[in-house]
Design a protein around this motif. Structure first.
Motif, PDB file in Angstrom:
ATOM      1  N   TRP A 105      -4.709  -7.691   9.294  1.00  0.00           N
ATOM      2  CA  TRP A 105      -5.534  -6.549   8.925  1.00  0.00           C
ATOM      3  C   TRP A 105      -4.551  -5.417   8.690  1.00  0.00           C
ATOM      4  CZ3 TRP A 105      -7.028 -10.471  11.919  1.00  0.00           C
ATOM      5  CH2 TRP A 105      -8.323 -10.961  11.790  1.00  0.00           C
ATOM      6  N   VAL A 106      -4.521  -4.904   7.457  1.00  0.00           N
ATOM      7  CA  VAL A 106      -3.529  -3.909   7.074  1.00  0.00           C
ATOM      8  C   VAL A 106      -4.244  -2.621   6.667  1.00  0.00           C
ATOM      9  CG1 VAL A 106      -1.595  -3.379   5.533  1.00  0.00           C
ATOM     10  CG2 VAL A 106      -1.980  -5.750   6.276  1.00  0.00           C
ATOM     11  N   ASP A 107      -3.839  -1.511   7.287  1.00  0.00           N
ATOM     12  CA  ASP A 107      -4.405  -0.203   6.965  1.00  0.00           C
ATOM     13  C   ASP A 107      -3.606   0.406   5.823  1.00  0.00           C
ATOM     14  OD1 ASP A 107      -5.472   2.332   6.832  1.00  0.00           O
ATOM     15  OD2 ASP A 107      -5.007   2.859   8.914  1.00  0.00           O
ATOM     16  N   PRO A 147       4.499   7.419   4.699  1.00  0.00           N
ATOM     17  CA  PRO A 147       3.058   7.548   4.862  1.00  0.00           C
ATOM     18  C   PRO A 147       2.316   6.344   4.283  1.00  0.00           C
ATOM     19  CG  PRO A 147       3.984   9.590   3.994  1.00  0.00           C
ATOM     20  CD  PRO A 147       5.076   8.554   3.943  1.00  0.00           C
ATOM     21  N   ILE A 148       1.370   5.801   5.053  1.00  0.00           N
ATOM     22  CA  ILE A 148       0.616   4.648   4.554  1.00  0.00           C
ATOM     23  C   ILE A 148      -0.261   5.070   3.386  1.00  0.00           C
ATOM     24  CG2 ILE A 148       0.729   3.364   6.710  1.00  0.00           C
ATOM     25  CD1 ILE A 148      -2.139   4.196   7.258  1.00  0.00           C
ATOM     26  N   GLY A 149      -0.501   4.122   2.511  1.00  0.00           N
ATOM     27  CA  GLY A 149      -1.302   4.369   1.323  1.00  0.00           C
ATOM     28  C   GLY A 149      -0.485   4.748   0.112  1.00  0.00           C
ATOM     29  N   ILE A 156      -7.871   3.628   0.529  1.00  0.00           N
ATOM     30  CA  ILE A 156      -8.097   2.181   0.423  1.00  0.00           C
ATOM     31  C   ILE A 156      -8.767   1.632   1.679  1.00  0.00           C
ATOM     32  CG2 ILE A 156      -6.980  -0.069   0.079  1.00  0.00           C
ATOM     33  CD1 ILE A 156      -6.617   1.722  -2.350  1.00  0.00           C
ATOM     34  N   GLY A 157      -8.322   2.071   2.844  1.00  0.00           N
ATOM     35  CA  GLY A 157      -8.857   1.564   4.103  1.00  0.00           C
ATOM     36  C   GLY A 157      -8.128   0.315   4.579  1.00  0.00           C
ATOM     37  N   VAL A 158      -8.751  -0.395   5.493  1.00  0.00           N
ATOM     38  CA  VAL A 158      -8.172  -1.618   6.059  1.00  0.00           C
ATOM     39  C   VAL A 158      -8.613  -2.802   5.211  1.00  0.00           C
ATOM     40  CG1 VAL A 158      -8.124  -3.157   8.062  1.00  0.00           C
ATOM     41  CG2 VAL A 158      -8.108  -0.672   8.390  1.00  0.00           C
ATOM     42  N   GLY A 193       1.649  -4.380  -0.237  1.00  0.00           N
ATOM     43  CA  GLY A 193       0.608  -5.311  -0.633  1.00  0.00           C
ATOM     44  C   GLY A 193      -0.066  -4.901  -1.923  1.00  0.00           C
ATOM     45  N   VAL A 194      -0.543  -5.899  -2.652  1.00  0.00           N
ATOM     46  CA  VAL A 194      -1.355  -5.658  -3.848  1.00  0.00           C
ATOM     47  C   VAL A 194      -2.790  -5.499  -3.367  1.00  0.00           C
ATOM     48  CG1 VAL A 194      -2.146  -6.590  -6.059  1.00  0.00           C
ATOM     49  CG2 VAL A 194       0.199  -7.035  -5.280  1.00  0.00           C
ATOM     50  N   VAL A 195      -3.378  -4.338  -3.658  1.00  0.00           N
ATOM     51  CA  VAL A 195      -4.711  -4.028  -3.128  1.00  0.00           C
ATOM     52  C   VAL A 195      -5.822  -4.119  -4.168  1.00  0.00           C
ATOM     53  CG1 VAL A 195      -3.771  -2.618  -1.252  1.00  0.00           C
ATOM     54  CG2 VAL A 195      -4.404  -1.530  -3.426  1.00  0.00           C
ATOM     55  N   ASN A 196      -5.494  -4.452  -5.418  1.00  0.00           N
ATOM     56  CA  ASN A 196      -6.556  -4.499  -6.432  1.00  0.00           C
ATOM     57  C   ASN A 196      -6.792  -5.895  -7.009  1.00  0.00           C
ATOM     58  OD1 ASN A 196      -4.119  -4.358  -7.919  1.00  0.00           O
ATOM     59  ND2 ASN A 196      -5.044  -3.192  -9.579  1.00  0.00           N
TER      60      ASN A 196
END
Length: 112
Positions: free
Chosen positions: A36-38, A106-108, A43-45, A68-71
């Motif tokens: 589980w990645v924030d 910073p995440i995101g 985007i969220g978790v 990570g690829v988020v889309n």
């Protein structure tokens, strides 16, 4: 390998996230870990299944920053729905080593 345009590259949304939870995934066909990645407020978790058991233990992954690829669309992997693809590179034996920043960021944040 064929060339792509910068616009093609920008279609792939690669973000930095922080692993907030990791569990063994014994139901997977190949040894894997559920992550589980924030990826931050926008985007969220997101959940991901990763075949990284040679180099990583679930408990040691919590707090680690990864790319990570988020889309990508969600993908069912056994009983687990994977929502993002964490990125890695194979080592000399072909085992995955995760990609992440060498300093805390910073995440995101989006890779470009």
């Amino acid at each position: 390998m064929s060339e792509i345009s910068f616009d093609d590259f920008m279609k792939v949304d690669i973000r930095v996230g922080r692993v907030v939870k990791a569990e063994p995934f014994p139901e997977a066909r190949k040894p894997a870990i559920k992550l589980w990645v924030d990826y931050g407020d926008e985007i969220g978790v997101k959940k991901s299944s990763a075949q990284i058991t040679v180099h990583y233990e679930p408990g040691a992954l919590v707090g680690k920053q990864v790319l990570g690829v988020v889309n990508f669309p969600p993908r069912q992997i056994g009983p687990f729905m994977s929502e993002a693809l964490v990125l890695g590179i194979p080592d000399a034996e072909g085992e995955v080593v995760l990609l992440g920043p060498d300093k805390d960021v910073p995440i995101g944040g989006r890779m470009f």
